[in-house]
Scaffold this motif. Structure first.
Motif, PDB file in Angstrom:
ATOM      1  N   GLY A  68     -48.844 -30.118   8.104  1.00 55.99           N
ATOM      2  CA  GLY A  68     -47.889 -29.415   8.288  1.00 55.99           C
ATOM      3  C   GLY A  68     -47.925 -28.192   9.625  1.00 55.99           C
ATOM      4  O   GLY A  68     -49.213 -28.057  10.051  1.00 55.99           O
ATOM      5  N   ASP A  69     -46.963 -27.718   9.928  1.00 61.19           N
ATOM      6  CA  ASP A  69     -46.855 -26.765  10.884  1.00 61.19           C
ATOM      7  C   ASP A  69     -46.959 -27.597  12.076  1.00 61.19           C
ATOM      8  O   ASP A  69     -48.141 -27.737  12.594  1.00 61.19           O
ATOM      9  CB  ASP A  69     -47.819 -25.748  10.936  1.00 61.19           C
ATOM     10  CG  ASP A  69     -47.236 -24.701   9.908  1.00 61.19           C
ATOM     11  OD1 ASP A  69     -46.280 -24.716   9.192  1.00 61.19           O
ATOM     12  OD2 ASP A  69     -47.970 -23.441   9.860  1.00 61.19           O
ATOM     13  N   LEU A  70     -45.785 -27.906  12.462  1.00 66.13           N
ATOM     14  CA  LEU A  70     -45.897 -29.026  13.611  1.00 66.13           C
ATOM     15  C   LEU A  70     -45.847 -28.696  15.267  1.00 66.13           C
ATOM     16  O   LEU A  70     -46.599 -28.074  15.808  1.00 66.13           O
ATOM     17  CB  LEU A  70     -44.800 -30.286  13.766  1.00 66.13           C
ATOM     18  CG  LEU A  70     -44.872 -31.172  12.527  1.00 66.13           C
ATOM     19  CD1 LEU A  70     -44.843 -30.425  11.160  1.00 66.13           C
ATOM     20  CD2 LEU A  70     -43.850 -32.275  12.710  1.00 66.13           C
ATOM     21  N   SER A  71     -44.467 -28.098  15.549  1.00 64.67           N
ATOM     22  CA  SER A  71     -44.008 -27.693  16.885  1.00 64.67           C
ATOM     23  C   SER A  71     -44.089 -25.921  17.219  1.00 64.67           C
ATOM     24  O   SER A  71     -44.228 -25.682  18.149  1.00 64.67           O
ATOM     25  CB  SER A  71     -42.683 -28.135  17.176  1.00 64.67           C
ATOM     26  OG  SER A  71     -41.569 -27.184  16.449  1.00 64.67           O
ATOM     27  N   TYR A  72     -43.969 -25.451  16.021  1.00 63.90           N
ATOM     28  CA  TYR A  72     -43.906 -23.852  16.055  1.00 63.90           C
ATOM     29  C   TYR A  72     -42.721 -23.362  16.651  1.00 63.90           C
ATOM     30  O   TYR A  72     -42.767 -22.063  17.335  1.00 63.90           O
ATOM     31  CB  TYR A  72     -45.191 -23.262  16.391  1.00 63.90           C
ATOM     32  CG  TYR A  72     -46.365 -23.308  15.580  1.00 63.90           C
ATOM     33  CD1 TYR A  72     -46.733 -22.153  14.803  1.00 63.90           C
ATOM     34  CD2 TYR A  72     -47.040 -24.360  15.286  1.00 63.90           C
ATOM     35  CE1 TYR A  72     -47.733 -22.058  13.990  1.00 63.90           C
ATOM     36  CE2 TYR A  72     -48.160 -24.417  14.308  1.00 63.90           C
ATOM     37  CZ  TYR A  72     -48.522 -23.426  13.671  1.00 63.90           C
ATOM     38  OH  TYR A  72     -49.382 -23.332  13.008  1.00 63.90           O
ATOM     39  N   ALA A  73     -41.796 -24.084  16.639  1.00 61.14           N
ATOM     40  CA  ALA A  73     -40.465 -23.845  17.483  1.00 61.14           C
ATOM     41  C   ALA A  73     -39.861 -22.372  16.910  1.00 61.14           C
ATOM     42  O   ALA A  73     -38.984 -21.838  17.563  1.00 61.14           O
ATOM     43  CB  ALA A  73     -39.329 -24.893  17.484  1.00 61.14           C
ATOM     44  N   ASP A  74     -40.007 -22.368  15.612  1.00 56.01           N
ATOM     45  CA  ASP A  74     -39.339 -21.156  15.220  1.00 56.01           C
ATOM     46  C   ASP A  74     -39.992 -19.691  15.622  1.00 56.01           C
ATOM     47  O   ASP A  74     -39.465 -18.655  15.443  1.00 56.01           O
ATOM     48  CB  ASP A  74     -39.611 -21.112  13.638  1.00 56.01           C
ATOM     49  CG  ASP A  74     -41.383 -21.069  13.072  1.00 56.01           C
ATOM     50  OD1 ASP A  74     -42.069 -21.282  13.800  1.00 56.01           O
ATOM     51  OD2 ASP A  74     -41.316 -20.599  12.163  1.00 56.01           O
ATOM     52  N   ARG A  75     -40.975 -19.709  16.544  1.00 54.81           N
ATOM     53  CA  ARG A  75     -41.678 -18.630  17.110  1.00 54.81           C
ATOM     54  C   ARG A  75     -41.027 -18.203  18.290  1.00 54.81           C
ATOM     55  O   ARG A  75     -41.222 -17.222  18.879  1.00 54.81           O
ATOM     56  CB  ARG A  75     -43.105 -18.691  17.406  1.00 54.81           C
ATOM     57  CG  ARG A  75     -44.020 -18.701  15.809  1.00 54.81           C
ATOM     58  CD  ARG A  75     -45.558 -18.850  16.225  1.00 54.81           C
ATOM     59  NE  ARG A  75     -45.909 -18.060  17.310  1.00 54.81           N
ATOM     60  CZ  ARG A  75     -46.403 -16.653  16.700  1.00 54.81           C
ATOM     61  NH1 ARG A  75     -46.298 -16.245  15.532  1.00 54.81           N
ATOM     62  NH2 ARG A  75     -46.897 -15.830  17.819  1.00 54.81           N
ATOM     63  N   TYR A  76     -39.839 -19.049  18.596  1.00 57.10           N
ATOM     64  CA  TYR A  76     -39.399 -18.798  19.930  1.00 57.10           C
ATOM     65  C   TYR A  76     -37.920 -17.904  19.632  1.00 57.10           C
ATOM     66  O   TYR A  76     -37.528 -18.410  18.438  1.00 57.10           O
ATOM     67  CB  TYR A  76     -39.191 -20.106  20.730  1.00 57.10           C
ATOM     68  CG  TYR A  76     -40.223 -20.502  21.260  1.00 57.10           C
ATOM     69  CD1 TYR A  76     -40.765 -20.244  22.556  1.00 57.10           C
ATOM     70  CD2 TYR A  76     -40.925 -21.485  20.444  1.00 57.10           C
ATOM     71  CE1 TYR A  76     -41.909 -20.746  22.996  1.00 57.10           C
ATOM     72  CE2 TYR A  76     -42.233 -21.711  20.761  1.00 57.10           C
ATOM     73  CZ  TYR A  76     -42.581 -21.453  22.159  1.00 57.10           C
ATOM     74  OH  TYR A  76     -44.063 -22.080  22.500  1.00 57.10           O
ATOM     75  N   GLU A  77     -37.190 -17.335  20.338  1.00 57.96           N
ATOM     76  CA  GLU A  77     -36.001 -16.701  20.188  1.00 57.96           C
ATOM     77  C   GLU A  77     -34.783 -17.841  19.732  1.00 57.96           C
ATOM     78  O   GLU A  77     -34.902 -18.877  20.434  1.00 57.96           O
ATOM     79  CB  GLU A  77     -35.304 -16.031  21.586  1.00 57.96           C
ATOM     80  CG  GLU A  77     -34.133 -15.386  21.182  1.00 57.96           C
ATOM     81  CD  GLU A  77     -33.872 -14.622  22.455  1.00 57.96           C
ATOM     82  OE1 GLU A  77     -32.868 -13.533  22.421  1.00 57.96           O
ATOM     83  OE2 GLU A  77     -34.306 -14.970  23.556  1.00 57.96           O
ATOM     84  N   HIS A  78     -34.390 -17.556  18.773  1.00 58.55           N
ATOM     85  CA  HIS A  78     -33.197 -18.543  18.230  1.00 58.55           C
ATOM     86  C   HIS A  78     -33.741 -19.866  17.628  1.00 58.55           C
ATOM     87  O   HIS A  78     -33.132 -20.799  17.554  1.00 58.55           O
ATOM     88  CB  HIS A  78     -32.300 -18.665  19.046  1.00 58.55           C
ATOM     89  CG  HIS A  78     -31.471 -17.474  19.519  1.00 58.55           C
ATOM     90  ND1 HIS A  78     -30.911 -17.257  20.768  1.00 58.55           N
ATOM     91  CD2 HIS A  78     -31.368 -16.270  19.018  1.00 58.55           C
ATOM     92  CE1 HIS A  78     -30.431 -16.049  20.859  1.00 58.55           C
ATOM     93  NE2 HIS A  78     -30.774 -15.437  19.741  1.00 58.55           N
ATOM     94  N   PHE A  79     -35.283 -19.918  17.360  1.00 52.22           N
ATOM     95  CA  PHE A  79     -35.926 -21.017  16.760  1.00 52.22           C
ATOM     96  C   PHE A  79     -35.509 -22.236  17.740  1.00 52.22           C
ATOM     97  O   PHE A  79     -34.946 -23.282  17.221  1.00 52.22           O
ATOM     98  CB  PHE A  79     -35.133 -21.000  15.395  1.00 52.22           C
ATOM     99  CG  PHE A  79     -35.653 -20.280  14.322  1.00 52.22           C
ATOM    100  CD1 PHE A  79     -36.021 -20.599  13.178  1.00 52.22           C
ATOM    101  CD2 PHE A  79     -35.557 -18.926  14.662  1.00 52.22           C
ATOM    102  CE1 PHE A  79     -36.352 -19.704  12.134  1.00 52.22           C
ATOM    103  CE2 PHE A  79     -36.100 -17.969  13.901  1.00 52.22           C
ATOM    104  CZ  PHE A  79     -36.326 -18.494  12.483  1.00 52.22           C
ATOM    105  N   ASP A  80     -35.803 -21.848  18.905  1.00 53.29           N
ATOM    106  CA  ASP A  80     -35.572 -22.863  20.037  1.00 53.29           C
ATOM    107  C   ASP A  80     -36.017 -24.320  19.835  1.00 53.29           C
ATOM    108  O   ASP A  80     -37.009 -24.885  19.709  1.00 53.29           O
ATOM    109  CB  ASP A  80     -36.091 -22.375  21.223  1.00 53.29           C
ATOM    110  CG  ASP A  80     -35.683 -23.145  22.728  1.00 53.29           C
ATOM    111  OD1 ASP A  80     -34.708 -24.220  22.315  1.00 53.29           O
ATOM    112  OD2 ASP A  80     -36.128 -22.813  23.704  1.00 53.29           O
ATOM    113  N   GLY A  81     -34.917 -25.331  19.658  1.00 54.82           N
ATOM    114  CA  GLY A  81     -35.179 -26.760  19.287  1.00 54.82           C
ATOM    115  C   GLY A  81     -35.731 -27.428  20.570  1.00 54.82           C
ATOM    116  O   GLY A  81     -36.009 -28.545  20.335  1.00 54.82           O
TER     117      GLY A  81
END
Length: 486
Positions: free
Chosen positions: A199-212
């Protein structure tokens, strides 16, 4: 002479007994003392790799497939799910494959999906199931069209068998920093055949607007392994991505669109919890962030799945999840207590061998302990040694930008065998039905260093086999009888 012969015989039996005792001591599942490592890591800062770095390179060619990854596609390892992304247009979802390099005499048609997340528009995500494969065989596959087509291969697992050797890699909380790269490159050298991802893959949610965009870069980052061997996925808290302030109310949206799992094959109602059998292992994936209390879908599914486990065929029973049940780090301390209260008694009853978790950005291994005698009004207050309990191992040290969890509780609890705040990954080498070799490998100044290594004995087979051997050994000692506990 008769007296000397009798004395010699007694000494021979005595040394046999000492030898047997030594074997029993060496076969214990845990070491005799607890340890907190004093190692201090200082190699890289927890900084993400820039998007223009070559590890995120977009493959050449118009609409070329990228972010290629595979996972097991059925219950028993005779199918794979191949996934990839095209960015300019949908293109073809067909996979061409065969067992001779460069000869693709078979094909399978996949499906395409995409999604929006706030202002981010995903590419075209393709998922294709290839089934009816033969065990222990190398297959080559091609995706894409024309000059942009790309070729890869994968190896199917050996058939389900209790003595089939197999090597799993264990990685959690990887992210995409320079520490992540160190962990990943060391894993590529490990010889493991598939990954149990915690679990916890890309950590994209730590960027503004949960950057895809950081989901895309992470998919390209792991392609060097994930396109060639299955990664078995579990979801972490950074996959939830619940953002009502952005108008996003669906949890796990990006993760579920991108990473498929064969949940229907194990009769699960959700791709967030499921099971597979691979070689000599029965792997159960649980969701720490989905309802799991009594009579919820996950609870009902696990209740039935544990009954399906056949230790005669798959002796190794392994559970993976994200939040650890036992953790002596100040980070996320006791977060796994609620799931422990619900499921721990089942883990003990069914003699689960190992429970792997991530979440805490450090490494820790427990003894075989349980807290099933505890309740709020009476009973034992602390975890106790329990031969039927699993070993709990936290491998949340992949290398993400949040950094290490360096503050352990002091003194070290009795249930904790070894702990260290460093980055790394683990391997689990199943040798046969009775024992497995486990290693945790620290990323030490750019080099993999095996720091924690243990021989695990199978909860179901090893104890029974030892008992049979001891019984046979004792029956051969006609002159003396011994009482041995094991």
């Amino acid at each position: 002479m008769k007296y000397m012969s009798k004395v010699s015989g007694l000494w021979s039996l005595y040394f046999q007994f000492l030898f047997l005792t030594l074997i029993l001591l060496c076969s214990l599942n845990s070491v005799l003392s607890r340890k907190t490592s004093s190692f201090a890591r200082s190699e890289y800062p927890s900084v993400d790799i820039p998007l223009d770095n070559e590890v995120f390179a977009v493959p050449k060619g118009y609409n070329a497939p990228q972010q290629v990854h595979i996972t097991q596609g059925d219950y028993d390892g005779k199918a794979v799910i191949i996934s990839w992304v095209t960015t300019e247009q949908p293109g073809s979802s067909k996979v061409f494959y065969g067992d001779v390099e460069g000869t693709y005499d078979r094909s399978a048609e996949g499906k395409t999906t995409n999604y929006t997340y706030y202002k981010y528009q995903s590419g075209y995500i393709h998922h294709c199931v290839i089934d009816g494969l033969e065990y222990e065989k190398k297959y080559y596959y091609k995706i894409g069209t024309g000059d942009s087509a790309r070729e890869f291969w994968f190896q199917t697992p050996p058939k389900i068998d209790p003595d089939t050797p197999y090597i799993f890699g264990i990685i959690g909380d990887l992210g995409q920093t320079y520490n992540s790269l160190s962990t990943f490159e060391h894993y590529l050298q490990s010889g493991a055949q598939s990954v149990l991802y915690l679990g916890d893959l890309s950590y994209a949610d730590r960027y503004e607007h949960f950057d895809g965009v950081r989901w895309d870069s992470w998919g390209r980052f792991i392609e060097r392994s994930a396109a060639y061997q299955p990664w078995i996925w579990s979801a972490g808290n950074h996959e939830i991505e619940y953002a009502p302030h952005l108008g996003e109310f669906i949890t796990f949206k990006q993760f579920l669109h991108r990473y498929q799992r064969p949940h229907i094959a194990s009769k699960s109602s959700s791709p967030l919890w499921y099971a597979i059998r691979r070689a000599s292992a029965h792997i159960i994936v649980l969701s720490s962030y989905s309802p799991f209390v009594k009579y919820t879908p996950q609870w009902l599914w696990l209740y039935n799945e544990l009954k399906r486990v056949d230790r005669e065929k798959t002796p190794w029973l392994i559970i993976i999840m994200h939040a650890p049940i036992y953790n002596s780090n100040e980070a996320h301390y006791m977060e796994g207590e609620s799931i422990r209260a619900v499921f721990e008694s089942w883990f003990v009853h069914y003699k689960v061998d190992l429970v792997f978790a991530g979440h805490v950005h450090a490494y820790e291994r427990s003894y075989r302990i349980s807290n099933i005698k505890y309740n709020v009004t009476s009973g034992a207050r602390y975890p106790l040694p329990d031969k039927s309990a699993p070993v709990y191992i936290t491998v949340g040290d992949g290398g993400n930008q949040e950094g290490l969890a360096g503050r352990f509780l002091d003194p070290q609890p009795d249930y904790s065998a070894f702990r260290e705040a460093s980055y790394g990954h683990s391997t689990l080498e199943l040798k046969n039905r009775t024992h497995a070799l486990y290693r945790w490998n620290r990323n030490d100044d750019g080099n993999p260093v095996t720091v924690d290594h243990v021989v695990f004995y199978n909860q179901y087979w090893a104890s029974n086999r030892r008992r049979r051997r001891l019984k046979k050994y004792h029956s051969s000692l006609n002159d003396m009888s011994y009482i041995v506990t094991y």
